[in-house]
Structures are given as C-alpha cells and as structure tokens.
Motif scaffolding. Structure first.
Motif, PDB file in Angstrom:
ATOM      1  N   ALA A 110      12.251   6.797  -1.644  1.00 34.40           N
ATOM      2  CA  ALA A 110      11.324   7.923  -1.500  1.00 34.40           C
ATOM      3  C   ALA A 110       9.989   7.611  -2.171  1.00 34.40           C
ATOM      4  CB  ALA A 110      11.941   9.184  -2.109  1.00 34.40           C
ATOM      5  N   GLU A 111      10.036   7.038  -3.370  1.00 34.32           N
ATOM      6  CA  GLU A 111       8.806   6.679  -4.080  1.00 34.32           C
ATOM      7  C   GLU A 111       8.028   5.610  -3.316  1.00 34.32           C
ATOM      8  OE1 GLU A 111      10.337   5.505  -7.846  1.00 34.32           O
ATOM      9  OE2 GLU A 111      10.485   7.561  -8.635  1.00 34.32           O
ATOM     10  N   GLU A 112       8.728   4.624  -2.779  1.00 32.76           N
ATOM     11  CA  GLU A 112       8.059   3.558  -2.039  1.00 32.76           C
ATOM     12  C   GLU A 112       7.380   4.103  -0.790  1.00 32.76           C
ATOM     13  OE1 GLU A 112      11.220   0.018  -3.330  1.00 32.76           O
ATOM     14  OE2 GLU A 112      11.225   0.835  -1.291  1.00 32.76           O
ATOM     15  N   LEU A 113       8.060   5.000  -0.084  1.00 28.54           N
ATOM     16  CA  LEU A 113       7.479   5.576   1.135  1.00 28.54           C
ATOM     17  C   LEU A 113       6.290   6.471   0.794  1.00 28.54           C
ATOM     18  CD1 LEU A 113      10.829   6.365   2.958  1.00 28.54           C
ATOM     19  CD2 LEU A 113       9.071   4.780   3.776  1.00 28.54           C
ATOM     20  N   ARG A 114       6.382   7.206  -0.320  1.00 27.13           N
ATOM     21  CA  ARG A 114       5.270   8.063  -0.741  1.00 27.13           C
ATOM     22  C   ARG A 114       4.049   7.217  -1.110  1.00 27.13           C
ATOM     23  NH1 ARG A 114       7.622  10.412  -4.722  1.00 27.13           N
ATOM     24  NH2 ARG A 114       8.438  12.202  -3.573  1.00 27.13           N
ATOM     25  N   GLU A 115       4.290   6.136  -1.841  1.00 26.50           N
ATOM     26  CA  GLU A 115       3.192   5.244  -2.240  1.00 26.50           C
ATOM     27  C   GLU A 115       2.554   4.564  -1.027  1.00 26.50           C
ATOM     28  OE1 GLU A 115       5.016   2.627  -5.005  1.00 26.50           O
ATOM     29  OE2 GLU A 115       5.123   4.119  -6.628  1.00 26.50           O
ATOM     30  N   HIS A 116       3.286   4.521   0.076  1.00 24.75           N
ATOM     31  CA  HIS A 116       2.770   3.914   1.308  1.00 24.75           C
ATOM     32  C   HIS A 116       1.982   4.914   2.142  1.00 24.75           C
ATOM     33  CE1 HIS A 116       3.016   0.027   3.280  1.00 24.75           C
ATOM     34  NE2 HIS A 116       3.155   0.613   4.452  1.00 24.75           N
ATOM     35  N   GLY A 117       1.741   6.107   1.592  1.00 25.53           N
ATOM     36  CA  GLY A 117       0.908   7.095   2.253  1.00 25.53           C
ATOM     37  C   GLY A 117       1.652   8.135   3.058  1.00 25.53           C
ATOM     38  N   GLN A 153      16.081  -2.110   3.546  1.00 29.44           N
ATOM     39  CA  GLN A 153      15.224  -0.925   3.524  1.00 29.44           C
ATOM     40  C   GLN A 153      14.417  -0.771   2.234  1.00 29.44           C
ATOM     41  OE1 GLN A 153      17.541   2.505   4.894  1.00 29.44           O
ATOM     42  NE2 GLN A 153      17.301   1.832   6.995  1.00 29.44           N
ATOM     43  N   SER A 154      15.069  -0.678   1.090  1.00 27.77           N
ATOM     44  CA  SER A 154      14.319  -0.561  -0.152  1.00 27.77           C
ATOM     45  C   SER A 154      13.490  -1.819  -0.371  1.00 27.77           C
ATOM     46  CB  SER A 154      15.270  -0.360  -1.335  1.00 27.77           C
ATOM     47  OG  SER A 154      14.547  -0.179  -2.529  1.00 27.77           O
ATOM     48  N   GLY A 155      12.208  -1.611  -0.686  1.00 29.58           N
ATOM     49  CA  GLY A 155      11.297  -2.741  -0.824  1.00 29.58           C
ATOM     50  C   GLY A 155      10.513  -3.016   0.437  1.00 29.58           C
ATOM     51  N   TYR A 156      10.805  -2.258   1.503  1.00 32.83           N
ATOM     52  CA  TYR A 156      10.123  -2.461   2.782  1.00 32.83           C
ATOM     53  C   TYR A 156       9.640  -1.123   3.336  1.00 32.83           C
ATOM     54  CZ  TYR A 156      12.273  -7.046   2.487  1.00 32.83           C
ATOM     55  OH  TYR A 156      12.659  -8.294   2.056  1.00 32.83           O
ATOM     56  N   PRO A 157       8.714  -0.469   2.635  1.00 32.41           N
ATOM     57  CA  PRO A 157       8.202   0.812   3.128  1.00 32.41           C
ATOM     58  C   PRO A 157       7.385   0.620   4.397  1.00 32.41           C
ATOM     59  CG  PRO A 157       6.885   0.055   1.282  1.00 32.41           C
ATOM     60  CD  PRO A 157       8.049  -0.893   1.395  1.00 32.41           C
ATOM     61  N   PHE A 158       7.216   1.687   5.143  1.00 34.16           N
ATOM     62  CA  PHE A 158       6.454   1.639   6.391  1.00 34.16           C
ATOM     63  C   PHE A 158       5.668   2.934   6.530  1.00 34.16           C
ATOM     64  CE2 PHE A 158      10.553   3.524   7.177  1.00 34.16           C
ATOM     65  CZ  PHE A 158      10.303   4.594   8.026  1.00 34.16           C
ATOM     66  N   PRO A 210      19.853   6.547  -7.436  1.00 33.78           N
ATOM     67  CA  PRO A 210      18.635   5.790  -7.768  1.00 33.78           C
ATOM     68  C   PRO A 210      18.010   5.085  -6.573  1.00 33.78           C
ATOM     69  CG  PRO A 210      20.297   5.476  -9.463  1.00 33.78           C
ATOM     70  CD  PRO A 210      20.972   6.215  -8.349  1.00 33.78           C
ATOM     71  N   ASP A 211      18.836   4.579  -5.653  1.00 37.00           N
ATOM     72  CA  ASP A 211      18.303   3.943  -4.443  1.00 37.00           C
ATOM     73  C   ASP A 211      17.556   4.949  -3.585  1.00 37.00           C
ATOM     74  OD1 ASP A 211      19.219   1.441  -5.069  1.00 37.00           O
ATOM     75  OD2 ASP A 211      20.921   1.464  -3.687  1.00 37.00           O
TER      76      ASP A 211
END
Length: 362
Positions: free
Chosen positions: A312-319, A283-288, A306-307
């Motif tokens: 959350a940051e990765e998903l936010r950066e993915h829009g 999951q982490s490293g694989y935003p959608f 931290p995970d």
C-alpha cells in the motif's frame, strides 16, 4: 463440499486430524484462561486459531485438490458460466504457450442481479493459497453476505483455476480474472460500477488484474480495488520457514506448509528472474501507476499484514490513491472467516469502511 466428495479418503484423514485437535481443546482451554496468544482475544478466538491452523496444516499434508466444477448444483441461477477471454486481450505474461484461457464460472451473492440492474457490483476472488477454495456457497457464503450487506448490493465470486490442479499455475488464475471482468462488461455493467476485490491469495489475483488493466490492455478502469489480507509475495511464500518464523506466528492461523504448497505449484517451472513476470509473482517492490484507487485491509496480528501495508505504501508513493485499514488484534482474513474466528463485528466494520471508500472513489 468438493473436498469431501472428490477426495473422501483424504478428507477423512484431515477431519480425523482436526477431531484429534478438538479432543485436546478442553485442556488447551484451561491454559488459555491464564495465557492467550493475544491477551485481548477471547478463549474462543484463541481456540479457533488453533483449529484453523490444524485444518490448513493437514490439508497441505494430504494436498487434496479442489476440482473446478462447472455445474450449477443447488446455486441454480446464481451460478453463471464465464467464457474464456479472447486471444486479442492476451498481452505479455498472459499469452502463455502452455496455459491457455479456459471456461470458468462464478456465483452471485446474494442472488442474480435483476434484469436491467445498473448499480454497483463486486467482482471478488476468493482466498485459499491458490490451493483450495471455490468461492461457492459451501465455502464463501459468509464472505458473500458480509460484502453484499455492507459494501455493494451484488457480488460475483469467481471460481478461478487453482494452482493445485493440473494446468493451474500462473497465469491461469489471472486469465480467469480477466475473463470475468470482460464478462461483466459484456453484460452491460459500466466499468465505474465494478469494484474488483480479493482476499488472501484472491488479493494477489485482484492486484494482478488491476496491474494488467493498468499497464497492458486497453480496457475501461474499474471503480476501485479492495484487498483483504492480500498474499502479496508468492516467491517468499514458497519457503515455509518464512511464514513459521514470523513475529506474528502465534497470533495467526496461517502456517508455512500450506503457504508453500500453493506457492510452489503456482510458480512451478517459471523463471522468477524474468523482469516481465516477476512483478506479477512478487508484487511488493514493483509498484505501478494504477487506473483505479486502492483500499487495503489487514489484521493487526496477522503474518501477511506487514506485506499488505508495504505494498500500500509503495503504491501510494507511486502516485496512487490508496487507503489502508488495520483491524486491531485480528488474524488473517477476517472478512472471509470472521464468523469462525469470532471477529464478526470487525468484519462488518471493515466492509462498511470499504463502502465509504468506493463511494468517494469516483
């Protein structure tokens, strides 16, 4: 209770080990008067952290299974049977040759919604490291009450298949999650009134379900996703040293052998390098691109915190629309064990914040 009745020998061993831990608590209490893992904790919180860790450690040592029980028992009409998802909804990783959809069940909190109810409902997946737990009244009553008192009036806690049981490796739990979502739709609940929720390993189930709905299958989008101390990476969880070497080890009750037990069973026989499978395991490293907004709550002193913030940051950066809430000084999953750990107030505040989030997540 399933643990006690189905495996009395192992249960006695675990309870005996916990009693030994209890016997040493007076001495530990004296120590905690002067020095606690978190200086802001009460002595009770420090002691219960020790006790919870002992319980998880010894549960993993004996590896007692939590059987899937499809009888209502004392829950009566609150207990509902959930039909297996039809094959036309199985795409990609869910269409496994060995692990096939199965009938499962769930428990409504605080009661079965009345006939004709059309308001919001929570579809919740309980924690337990994919190894223990049922989501039934014996182990989830506090979480069910906390959620339904503060977030939405009714919640269905799903009794998904556990990896510690035969035939419970991935994608069994995700198949059951999809079955439960389609079950609610079939009962006339509007997708925009369904909030998917999950704590700890149940957060992994919930996020996987949202990923599947967002990327694989043509189903109406749920209103929102709530993640409570989600256990995101089932690859790293296989190695107990990763958990035990965390900077938050002393301020959390999560322990390596317990994490490893469920994670190894969950991934048993799988090729984790498979690019289609890996996003569901790690999951982490694989935003959608999510079809629904996402809310993530973690403890400020927990190993998995931290995970949770990272995903959350990765998903936010993915829009995606993503909000986070960190409970200062809290260990793992206080929404589920706040009454045990002495974080009842914080659990209520977090679930109230989740309510505000879903109200604006139209």
């Amino acid at each position: 209770m399933g643990f006690l009745t189905s495996h009395p020998g192992k249960a006695i061993w675990v309870l005996g080990a916990v009693l030994i831990t209890l016997a040493r608590l007076p001495l530990v209490s004296l120590y905690y008067i002067f020095r606690r893992p978190n200086p802001k904790w009460t002595i009770r919180q420090a002691l219960m952290n020790d006790l919870m860790r002992a319980f998880l450690y010894h549960s993993a040592v004996v590896q007692a299974k939590t059987p899937l029980k499809l009888d209502p028992g004392s829950e009566g009409e609150r207990f509902v049977t959930i039909p297996a998802v039809q094959s036309n909804h199985l795409k990609g990783v869910l269409d496994d040759k060995k692990i096939r959809p199965a009938v499962t069940a769930g428990t409504w909190y605080p009661s079965l919604p009345p006939e004709g109810y059309t308001g919001k409902v929570i579809l919740h997946f309980h924690g337990g490291g994919y190894a223990i737990g049922e989501g039934r009244a014996a182990d989830a009553a506090y979480a069910g009450k906390t959620l339904t008192d503060n977030t939405a009036p009714y919640a269905l806690f799903v009794q998904y298949r556990l990896a510690s049981n035969n035939g419970g490796r991935f994608p069994a739990a995700l198949q059951d999650a999809l079955s439960s979502y389609i079950f609610l739709l079939s009962k006339g609940y509007d997708a925009q009134d369904i909030i998917i929720s999950g704590d700890s390993a149940g957060g992994h189930v919930a996020l996987s379900l949202l990923r599947y709905i967002s990327t694989e299958v043509d189903l109406s989008a749920p209103r929102a996703l709530l993640l409570w101390s989600p256990s995101i990476n089932l690859e790293t969880a296989r190695d107990p040293s990763v958990t035990n070497s965390s900077a938050y080890y002393t301020t959390d009750y999560v322990i390596g052998n317990f994490q490893s037990w469920g994670a190894k069973k969950f991934t048993e026989g799988l090729d984790l390098s498979d690019p289609n499978l890996r996003p569901y395991i790690v999951q982490s490293g694989y935003p959608f691109r999510s079809v629904s907004p996402i809310w993530v709550c973690v403890g400020g002193s927990e190993i998995l915190g931290p995970d949770g913030i990272r995903i959350a940051e990765e998903l936010r950066e993915h829009g995606n629309m993503v909000e986070t809430h960190t409970i200062s000084g809290a260990p793992h999953d206080v929404m589920f064990v706040g009454n045990i750990m002495g974080f009842e107030k914080e659990a209520v505040e977090a679930t109230q914040l989740a309510h505000r989030f879903i109200e604006k997540a139209a």
